[in-house]
Design a protein around this motif. Structure first.
Motif, PDB file in Angstrom:
ATOM      1  N   ASN A 151       1.053  -0.800  -0.114  1.00 15.87           N
ATOM      2  CA  ASN A 151       0.151   0.171   0.166  1.00 15.87           C
ATOM      3  C   ASN A 151       0.607   1.746  -0.595  1.00 15.87           C
ATOM      4  N   ASP A 152       2.236   1.353  -0.599  1.00 15.97           N
ATOM      5  CA  ASP A 152       3.144   2.086  -0.637  1.00 15.97           C
ATOM      6  C   ASP A 152       4.336   2.548   0.183  1.00 15.97           C
ATOM      7  N   ARG A 153       3.898   1.801   1.289  1.00 21.19           N
ATOM      8  CA  ARG A 153       4.807   1.888   2.410  1.00 21.19           C
ATOM      9  C   ARG A 153       5.961   1.132   2.406  1.00 21.19           C
ATOM     10  N   PRO A 154       7.213   1.679   2.333  1.00 20.50           N
ATOM     11  CA  PRO A 154       8.049   0.631   2.224  1.00 20.50           C
ATOM     12  C   PRO A 154       9.212  -0.276   3.049  1.00 20.50           C
ATOM     13  N   ILE A 155       9.238  -1.676   2.655  1.00 20.34           N
ATOM     14  CA  ILE A 155       9.761  -2.413   3.606  1.00 20.34           C
ATOM     15  C   ILE A 155      10.957  -2.600   3.139  1.00 20.34           C
TER      16      ILE A 155
END
Length: 221
Positions: A59-63
């Motif tokens: 959901n567009d959040r980088p890890i």
């Protein structure tokens, strides 16, 4: 943009770890094969600290960082096979051995494969570390028991890449004679994750090019 996107590289054991975990959890994702010689703006934006693959976008959040991503996947998607044990002690042990692989085994095997000023010593040190890993495997099918888990996934380089590269460079680290349990484990692992491993011929060709460029003292790719 897909809900789940993986920025990786076809031949990287680190991004292939993430693909294996997503398979265990039955998570659909979009794979973006990064050109590591010309990194995309998305990769540089998503991992500005290290600017490396793999990066998981959820959901567009980088890890970033493969082991961090594996734990994130396990905690986010509860369905499918567990990657880490539920028991706190067993979880701690799994994290310990995963770090042992990344911090000790991988650097040592890489050094032994690609040569050093003391090649015999490098091979001996790598074999000693692999023996420690085999002793931890004991008589289990996988490090996690009857099914794969965190340590198995993190050890994917040993299961597939190591065996392919050692044939190419003529350095024997993992064999059925030297390390029978670890060798049999590697066969089991590759059988489970056959679809999540790079084509062997392409991988060997890639490293053959690297070997040739090294021996001619040119810059490796």
């Amino acid at each position: 943009m897909a809900e789940v996107k993986l920025l990786g590289s076809w031949g990287s054991p680190f991004s292939r770890r993430v693909e294996a975990a997503l398979k265990l959890k039955n998570v659909e994702y979009e794979f973006v094969d990064e050109d590591l010689q010309s990194k995309s703006a998305l990769l540089l934006k998503s991992n500005p600290v290290h600017q490396k693959i793999p990066v998981l976008l959820h959901n567009d959040r980088p890890i970033a960082e493969s082991q961090v991503i594996l734990e994130y996947i396990d905690e986010t998607w509860k369905e499918g096979f567990p990657i880490l044990p539920k028991d706190p002690y067993e979880r701690a042990q799994a994290r310990f051995w995963a770090r042992f692989i990344d911090e000790k085994c991988l650097p040592a095997t890489w050094k032994a494969l690609w040569g050093s000023e003391e090649p015999e010593k490098a091979v001996e040190e790598a074999c000693e570390l692999l023996k420690i890993l085999e002793n931890e495997l004991k008589d289990k099918k996988f490090f996690a028991g009857e099914t794969v888990g965190l340590v198995d996934i993190v050890a994917n380089f040993i299961a597939f890449w190591l065996r392919a590269i050692q044939e190419l460079v003529g350095v024997e680290l993992l064999s059925k004679e030297k390390l029978p349990k670890l060798y049999n484990w590697s066969d089991e692992f590759c059988s489970v994750f056959q679809e999540n491993l790079p084509p062997k011929d392409r991988l060997v060709a890639h490293f053959r090019g690297r070997l040739q460029s090294t021996t001619t003292t040119t810059t490796s790719s």
